[in-house]
Design a protein around this motif. Structure first.
Motif, PDB file in Angstrom:
ATOM      1  N   MET A  26       0.927  -1.037   0.046  1.00 23.55           N
ATOM      2  CA  MET A  26       0.437   0.038   0.023  1.00 23.55           C
ATOM      3  C   MET A  26       1.178   1.332   0.005  1.00 23.55           C
ATOM      4  SD  MET A  26      -3.071  -0.787  -0.442  1.00 23.55           S
ATOM      5  CE  MET A  26      -3.489  -2.463  -0.223  1.00 23.55           C
ATOM      6  N   VAL A  27       1.555   1.086   0.820  1.00 19.32           N
ATOM      7  CA  VAL A  27       3.024   2.489   1.310  1.00 19.32           C
ATOM      8  C   VAL A  27       3.520   2.757  -0.742  1.00 19.32           C
ATOM      9  CG1 VAL A  27       4.839   3.511   1.697  1.00 19.32           C
ATOM     10  CG2 VAL A  27       3.176   2.300   3.184  1.00 19.32           C
ATOM     11  N   ARG A  28       3.767   1.542  -1.136  1.00 18.89           N
ATOM     12  CA  ARG A  28       4.066   1.744  -2.451  1.00 18.89           C
ATOM     13  C   ARG A  28       3.316   2.777  -3.699  1.00 18.89           C
ATOM     14  NH1 ARG A  28       7.634  -3.848  -2.428  1.00 18.89           N
ATOM     15  NH2 ARG A  28       9.609  -3.343  -1.344  1.00 18.89           N
ATOM     16  N   SER A  29       2.786   2.164  -3.489  1.00 20.53           N
ATOM     17  CA  SER A  29       1.322   1.906  -4.327  1.00 20.53           C
ATOM     18  C   SER A  29       0.795   3.516  -4.290  1.00 20.53           C
ATOM     19  CB  SER A  29       0.169   1.436  -4.449  1.00 20.53           C
ATOM     20  OG  SER A  29       0.608   0.583  -4.727  1.00 20.53           O
ATOM     21  N   GLY A  30       1.194   4.189  -2.740  1.00 23.49           N
ATOM     22  CA  GLY A  30       0.828   5.708  -2.533  1.00 23.49           C
ATOM     23  C   GLY A  30       0.278   6.139  -1.811  1.00 23.49           C
ATOM     24  N   PRO A 165     -23.797 -11.062   5.750  1.00 21.28           N
ATOM     25  CA  PRO A 165     -24.833 -11.653   4.655  1.00 21.28           C
ATOM     26  C   PRO A 165     -23.320 -11.894   4.011  1.00 21.28           C
ATOM     27  CG  PRO A 165     -25.258  -9.194   5.773  1.00 21.28           C
ATOM     28  CD  PRO A 165     -24.686  -9.499   6.529  1.00 21.28           C
ATOM     29  N   ILE A 166     -23.679 -12.860   2.844  1.00 21.83           N
ATOM     30  CA  ILE A 166     -22.642 -13.317   2.330  1.00 21.83           C
ATOM     31  C   ILE A 166     -22.372 -12.806   1.189  1.00 21.83           C
ATOM     32  CG2 ILE A 166     -24.233 -14.377  -0.073  1.00 21.83           C
ATOM     33  CD1 ILE A 166     -21.336 -16.590   2.254  1.00 21.83           C
ATOM     34  N   ASP A 167     -23.064 -11.555   0.500  1.00 22.93           N
ATOM     35  CA  ASP A 167     -21.906 -10.620  -0.354  1.00 22.93           C
ATOM     36  C   ASP A 167     -21.396  -9.290   0.217  1.00 22.93           C
ATOM     37  OD1 ASP A 167     -24.437  -8.989   1.008  1.00 22.93           O
ATOM     38  OD2 ASP A 167     -25.436  -7.961  -0.542  1.00 22.93           O
ATOM     39  N   ARG A 168     -21.060  -9.742   1.489  1.00 23.94           N
ATOM     40  CA  ARG A 168     -20.251  -8.889   2.467  1.00 23.94           C
ATOM     41  C   ARG A 168     -18.842  -9.883   2.154  1.00 23.94           C
ATOM     42  NH1 ARG A 168     -22.856  -5.549   6.937  1.00 23.94           N
ATOM     43  NH2 ARG A 168     -24.358  -6.305   5.906  1.00 23.94           N
ATOM     44  N   LEU A 169     -19.394 -10.968   2.470  1.00 24.97           N
ATOM     45  CA  LEU A 169     -17.836 -11.762   2.178  1.00 24.97           C
ATOM     46  C   LEU A 169     -17.595 -12.214   1.200  1.00 24.97           C
ATOM     47  CD1 LEU A 169     -19.801 -14.402   4.819  1.00 24.97           C
ATOM     48  CD2 LEU A 169     -17.874 -12.881   5.667  1.00 24.97           C
ATOM     49  N   HIS A 170     -15.511 -11.392   1.257  1.00 22.23           N
ATOM     50  CA  HIS A 170     -15.337 -11.901   0.117  1.00 22.23           C
ATOM     51  C   HIS A 170     -14.200 -12.705   0.428  1.00 22.23           C
ATOM     52  CE1 HIS A 170     -17.090  -8.233  -1.355  1.00 22.23           C
ATOM     53  NE2 HIS A 170     -16.812  -7.789  -0.358  1.00 22.23           N
ATOM     54  N   VAL A 171     -13.417 -14.315  -0.182  1.00 19.83           N
ATOM     55  CA  VAL A 171     -12.584 -14.828  -0.134  1.00 19.83           C
ATOM     56  C   VAL A 171     -11.496 -14.294  -1.005  1.00 19.83           C
ATOM     57  CG1 VAL A 171     -11.749 -17.008  -0.769  1.00 19.83           C
ATOM     58  CG2 VAL A 171     -14.394 -16.888   0.502  1.00 19.83           C
ATOM     59  N   ILE A 172      -9.934 -13.978   0.312  1.00 20.88           N
ATOM     60  CA  ILE A 172      -9.132 -14.062  -0.563  1.00 20.88           C
ATOM     61  C   ILE A 172      -7.564 -14.555   0.015  1.00 20.88           C
ATOM     62  CG2 ILE A 172      -7.471 -11.948  -1.120  1.00 20.88           C
ATOM     63  CD1 ILE A 172      -9.069  -9.617  -1.067  1.00 20.88           C
ATOM     64  N   TYR A 173      -6.852 -15.480  -0.404  1.00 19.54           N
ATOM     65  CA  TYR A 173      -6.716 -16.126   0.322  1.00 19.54           C
ATOM     66  C   TYR A 173      -5.095 -15.534   0.207  1.00 19.54           C
ATOM     67  CZ  TYR A 173      -9.221 -19.158  -1.800  1.00 19.54           C
ATOM     68  OH  TYR A 173     -10.212 -20.900  -1.949  1.00 19.54           O
ATOM     69  N   GLU A 351       0.458 -20.371  -9.627  1.00 17.66           N
ATOM     70  CA  GLU A 351      -0.603 -19.905  -9.903  1.00 17.66           C
ATOM     71  C   GLU A 351      -1.657 -19.566  -9.384  1.00 17.66           C
ATOM     72  OE1 GLU A 351      -1.712 -23.924 -12.030  1.00 17.66           O
ATOM     73  OE2 GLU A 351      -0.102 -23.984 -13.239  1.00 17.66           O
ATOM     74  N   ALA A 352      -1.473 -19.783  -8.096  1.00 14.39           N
ATOM     75  CA  ALA A 352      -2.901 -19.429  -6.836  1.00 14.39           C
ATOM     76  C   ALA A 352      -2.792 -19.004  -5.914  1.00 14.39           C
ATOM     77  CB  ALA A 352      -3.433 -20.897  -6.503  1.00 14.39           C
ATOM     78  N   PHE A 353      -1.302 -19.022  -5.171  1.00 16.79           N
ATOM     79  CA  PHE A 353      -1.143 -17.996  -4.399  1.00 16.79           C
ATOM     80  C   PHE A 353      -0.010 -17.504  -3.918  1.00 16.79           C
ATOM     81  CE2 PHE A 353      -2.530 -22.832  -3.072  1.00 16.79           C
ATOM     82  CZ  PHE A 353      -3.945 -22.333  -2.693  1.00 16.79           C
ATOM     83  N   SER A 354      -0.139 -16.809  -4.744  1.00 17.30           N
ATOM     84  CA  SER A 354       1.077 -15.341  -5.023  1.00 17.30           C
ATOM     85  C   SER A 354       0.914 -14.050  -4.113  1.00 17.30           C
ATOM     86  CB  SER A 354       1.860 -15.088  -6.585  1.00 17.30           C
ATOM     87  OG  SER A 354       0.816 -14.139  -6.711  1.00 17.30           O
ATOM     88  N   GLU A 355       1.956 -13.888  -3.342  1.00 16.30           N
ATOM     89  CA  GLU A 355       1.737 -12.833  -3.664  1.00 16.30           C
ATOM     90  C   GLU A 355       0.829 -11.468  -3.890  1.00 16.30           C
ATOM     91  OE1 GLU A 355       3.644 -11.137   0.700  1.00 16.30           O
ATOM     92  OE2 GLU A 355       5.131 -10.287  -1.690  1.00 16.30           O
ATOM     93  N   ASP A 356       1.745 -11.183  -4.568  1.00 12.67           N
ATOM     94  CA  ASP A 356       1.039  -9.853  -5.669  1.00 12.67           C
ATOM     95  C   ASP A 356      -0.250 -10.172  -5.832  1.00 12.67           C
ATOM     96  OD1 ASP A 356       3.903  -9.012  -5.643  1.00 12.67           O
ATOM     97  OD2 ASP A 356       4.148 -10.196  -8.043  1.00 12.67           O
ATOM     98  N   ARG A 357      -0.877 -11.702  -6.579  1.00 13.06           N
ATOM     99  CA  ARG A 357      -2.472 -11.604  -6.600  1.00 13.06           C
ATOM    100  C   ARG A 357      -3.030 -11.159  -5.452  1.00 13.06           C
ATOM    101  NH1 ARG A 357      -5.396 -17.304  -8.636  1.00 13.06           N
ATOM    102  NH2 ARG A 357      -7.487 -16.976  -8.124  1.00 13.06           N
ATOM    103  N   ALA A 358      -2.572 -11.726  -4.051  1.00 13.26           N
ATOM    104  CA  ALA A 358      -3.336 -11.553  -3.253  1.00 13.26           C
ATOM    105  C   ALA A 358      -3.825 -10.158  -3.259  1.00 13.26           C
ATOM    106  CB  ALA A 358      -2.831 -11.892  -1.711  1.00 13.26           C
ATOM    107  N   THR A 363      -6.725  -4.301  -2.739  1.00 12.78           N
ATOM    108  CA  THR A 363      -6.724  -3.151  -2.936  1.00 12.78           C
ATOM    109  C   THR A 363      -7.616  -2.730  -4.190  1.00 12.78           C
ATOM    110  OG1 THR A 363      -4.230  -3.382  -3.673  1.00 12.78           O
ATOM    111  CG2 THR A 363      -5.146  -1.453  -4.907  1.00 12.78           C
ATOM    112  N   GLU A 364      -8.375  -3.781  -5.063  1.00 13.13           N
ATOM    113  CA  GLU A 364      -9.402  -3.962  -5.739  1.00 13.13           C
ATOM    114  C   GLU A 364     -10.467  -3.567  -4.715  1.00 13.13           C
ATOM    115  OE1 GLU A 364     -11.457  -3.118  -8.618  1.00 13.13           O
ATOM    116  OE2 GLU A 364      -9.854  -3.452  -9.198  1.00 13.13           O
ATOM    117  N   LEU A 365     -10.629  -5.070  -3.620  1.00  8.62           N
ATOM    118  CA  LEU A 365     -11.820  -4.199  -2.637  1.00  8.62           C
ATOM    119  C   LEU A 365     -11.906  -3.317  -2.538  1.00  8.62           C
ATOM    120  CD1 LEU A 365     -13.467  -5.704  -1.294  1.00  8.62           C
ATOM    121  CD2 LEU A 365     -12.617  -6.207   0.718  1.00  8.62           C
TER     122      LEU A 365
END
Length: 380
Positions: A26-30, A165-173, A351-358, A363-365
């Motif tokens: 987050m700091v690197r993103s300004g 509510p399920i729509d407020r729950l976001h799975v992020i590994y 493929e599935a668990f890179s730090e960059d992806r998480a 950030t998108e959320l």
């Protein structure tokens, strides 16, 4: 964007190490970042991560308040409220239940503030003594604008037990930094093999299962060693030491303290094992696979989702020394299988668990929640 993180303490654990990576990103993103801890105390020999957080570019605060835990927490709520009003973050993001509780109290008095919490575990019966309280205080988490859950298992628990509510729950590994395949030299095999576990010393992590599996492994491989390491917040390490002595395994099992160099520890191992009876996620398993270490884990969700049985590692019945011993012997007998799992595990993590992806998903959320809030406040 101004982001304030709230955490129980600066002590090093899975949630706290994830927070360091999140702050750095987050700091690197300004963004401007402030991390507030409810207490300055760390337990179980855990490393204090405050210096790392500050080196990553975050301001830090300790909200410590003198007195017994109940009065301490009330004092922390008041301090967090004052800090939030003074710093005025765009997003308040809390980690772990005590910090979530504090953030929810602030949300009561500052309803316009965006609050996101991360649930790192499912607090279930038979694992957590305070499991019974969560259904009664679910309304606190229902005040959150969004909750990140570290697995589908935790998401289901939050929906069913907390009533979120399920729509407020976001799975992020959780993710880990993954570079080139790290194993430059083959790990020890055969009689020189080393099995290891890196986890907090507590019953649910199942280290006792590994100790009780060793006699069977030693029948076939008499020189194999088991190394255990981790923080010890409640003195459970002595229980494990007593079990080692009871089984006359002192020459074969090493019970270490806190490890501040996980990758260095993993580089010592032929096989990594995590025999937990319950897990919210299991970040250390990803670290092991990304380091090119074959793994054996309990056949429970989400560990049996992280590990592809027979491809990136093996699963074994939780709590069964015989099942874990058989899995270890199978891997020790089959060097080509170990080699293939090292390569497959590293590829699967990419493929599935890179730090960059998480971190990108978090950030998108943030952007989505902020955008939704802006639309609501403008009457759209």
């Amino acid at each position: 964007m101004k982001i304030m993180y709230v955490i129980n303490s600066f002590g090093s654990g899975g949630a706290e190490r994830h927070l360091v990576a999140l702050v750095r990103h987050m700091v690197r993103s300004g963004n401007a970042v402030l991390v507030a801890a409810l207490t300055k105390q760390t337990v179980g020999g855990a490393k204090n991560l405050r210096t790392e957080l500050e080196a990553a570019g975050a301001a830090t605060r300790v909200l410590d308040y003198p007195g017994a835990r109940f009065f301490h927490d009330i004092g922390c709520w008041f301090k967090l409220f004052k800090l939030t009003r003074a710093w005025r973050p765009d997003i308040l993001h809390s980690h772990l239940p005590r910090s979530d509780f504090a953030a929810s109290i602030v949300k009561v008095f500052c309803p316009e503030m965006v609050w996101i919490g991360t649930l790192h575990d499912a607090y279930v019966k038979g694992v957590y003594s305070g499991y019974w309280v969560f259904p009664f205080v679910g309304w606190l988490w229902r005040r959150a604008d969004a909750l990140i859950t570290v697995s589908g298992h935790v998401r289901s628990w939050a929906n069913q037990v907390l009533g979120v509510p399920i729509d407020r729950l976001h799975v992020i590994y959780h993710g880990v930094p993954i570079g080139e395949f790290p194993r430059k030299t083959p790990p020890p095999g055969g009689q020189q093999a080393v099995i290891g576990c890196l986890a907090r010393y507590e019953p649910r992590k199942g280290m006792d299962t590994l100790v009780r599996a060793m006699p069977r492994v030693l029948e076939r491989y008499p020189e194999v060693r088991l190394i255990l390491a981790g923080s010890d917040p409640n003195g459970y390490r002595q229980v494990i030491r007593d079990r080692v002595s009871e089984l006359d395994l002192d020459q074969h099992v090493e019970v270490r303290g806190f490890c501040d160099n996980p990758l260095g520890f993993l580089s010592e191992l032929t096989i990594f094992a995590l025999p937990s009876v319950a897990e919210g996620f299991g970040m250390v398993v990803i670290e092991a696979m990304s380091a090119g270490c074959p793994v054996v884990v309990s056949d429970i969700y989400p560990l049996n989702h992280i590990v592809l049985d027979g491809i990136t590692g093996l699963t074994a019945q939780a709590g069964s020394p015989e099942a874990f011993a058989n899995a270890f012997i199978r891997l020790l007998d089959d060097e080509p299988l170990r080699d293939s799992m090292q390569t497959a595990g590293h590829k699967w993590c990419l493929e599935a668990f890179s730090e960059d992806r998480a971190l990108s998903q978090v950030t998108e959320l943030y952007r989505k929640i902020q955008s939704d809030g802006d639309m609501t406040s403008s009457g759209v």
